[in-house]
Design an enzyme around this catalytic site. Structure first.
Site, mmCIF file in Angstrom:
data_model
loop_
_atom_site.group_PDB
_atom_site.id
_atom_site.type_symbol
_atom_site.label_atom_id
_atom_site.label_comp_id
_atom_site.label_asym_id
_atom_site.label_seq_id
_atom_site.Cartn_x
_atom_site.Cartn_y
_atom_site.Cartn_z
ATOM 1 N N LYS A 83 0.864 -1.182 0.000
ATOM 2 C CA LYS A 83 0.000 0.000 0.000
ATOM 3 C C LYS A 83 0.896 1.227 0.000
ATOM 4 C CE LYS A 83 -4.411 0.134 2.244
ATOM 5 N NZ LYS A 83 -5.030 0.258 3.572
HETATM 6 C C1 E4P Z 1 -8.201 0.343 3.755
HETATM 7 O O1 E4P Z 1 -7.509 0.130 2.794
HETATM 8 C C2 E4P Z 1 -8.187 1.655 4.445
HETATM 9 O O2 E4P Z 1 -6.971 1.895 5.043
HETATM 10 C C3 E4P Z 1 -9.313 1.705 5.443
HETATM 11 O O3 E4P Z 1 -10.486 1.206 4.825
HETATM 12 C C4 E4P Z 1 -9.530 3.094 6.012
HETATM 13 O O4 E4P Z 1 -10.679 3.079 6.786
HETATM 14 P P1 E4P Z 1 -11.058 4.262 7.814
HETATM 15 O O5 E4P Z 1 -11.342 5.497 7.011
HETATM 16 O O6 E4P Z 1 -12.236 3.770 8.538
HETATM 17 O O7 E4P Z 1 -9.843 4.462 8.693
#
Ligand code: E4P
Length: 221
Positions: A83
């Site tokens: 990521k």
């Molecule tokens: C996933 O890839 C993201 O990091 C995650 O869904 C972020 O979620 P949040 O906005 O609830 O922290």
């Protein structure tokens, strides 16, 4: 639309994977810090449990740093996806890594333009954050929908992960918009299973089945 689980919690991952409903995992530094475990060993453990893409986030802010971190993380297991945040250094790093065959999930994407850029550099996945957009009064689903439309027009191969899912309706809306994947927190996966009419139906069937057993056993006597 495939479902991933959005957590770094091993018990939650094992439970949902055993149901057969998830085909990948996404983590981020916040989710990993909640578990308080060594990052690389947690990622290795998750990658050994789930036979599917496991997103692990690089935290370096320079392209060289991101590339080095990504290579190290990718060496942990063949199903690791890196990521990388949407920023100039992240785009440059993704450009290099995608040519090496390292899969990147471009994260912290909040606009159609950012999603177009992720596709240019060969990201395997792009993660628009639906919930965080809603939080600031924009429609996350509308942006997701526009990304899907444009990717379809140009036959872009980058897969769209609907992220930052806050409720079961977001999952439905992501599917209707045509997201390839939705990454869903544990509690929301649990909520997706439930319906009050299903619970009432199960209770009634069990009660009637018991009644039938009692009737047939009294006839046998
Ligand atoms: C996933 O890839 C993201 O990091 C995650 O869904 C972020 O979620 P949040 O906005 O609830 O922290």
């Amino acid at each position: 639309m495939k479902l991933f689980i959005d957590t770094a919690n091993i018990d939650q991952i094992k439970e949902m994977y055993s149901l057969g409903i998830i085909s990948g995992v996404t983590t981020n530094p916040t989710l990993c810090s909640k578990e308080g475990k060594d990052f690389k060993s947690s990622i290795a453990e998750i990658a050994a449990i789930v036979d599917g893409p496991i997103s692990a986030e690089a935290i370096s802010m320079t392209r060289e740093g991101i590339i080095q971190e990504a290579r190290e993380l990718a060496a942990i297991a063949p199903n690791i996806v890196i990521k990388i945040p949407m920023m100039e250094e992240g785009l440059a790093a993704t450009s290099v890594l995608s040519k090496e065959g390292i899969k990147v999930n471009m994260t912290l994407v909040f606009s159609v333009n950012q999603a177009l850029l992720a596709a240019q550099v060969g990201a395997a996945y792009v993660s628009p954050f639906v919930g965080r957009l809603d939080d600031i009064g924009h429609s996350g689903i509308e942006i997701l929908d526009n990304i899907v439309t444009i990717y379809d027009i140009y036959d872009i191969k980058t897969e769209i992960i609907s992220a930052s899912i806050r409720n079961p309706l977001h999952v439905v809306q992501s599917a209707l918009a045509g997201a390839h994947i939705a990454t869903v927190p544990y509690d929301i996966l649990k909520a997706m299973v439930k319906h009050p009419l299903t619970d009432i139906g199960i209770e009634r069937f069990l009660k009637d089945w018991k009644k039938l057993q009692e009737t047939t056993s009294s006839i046998r006597k």
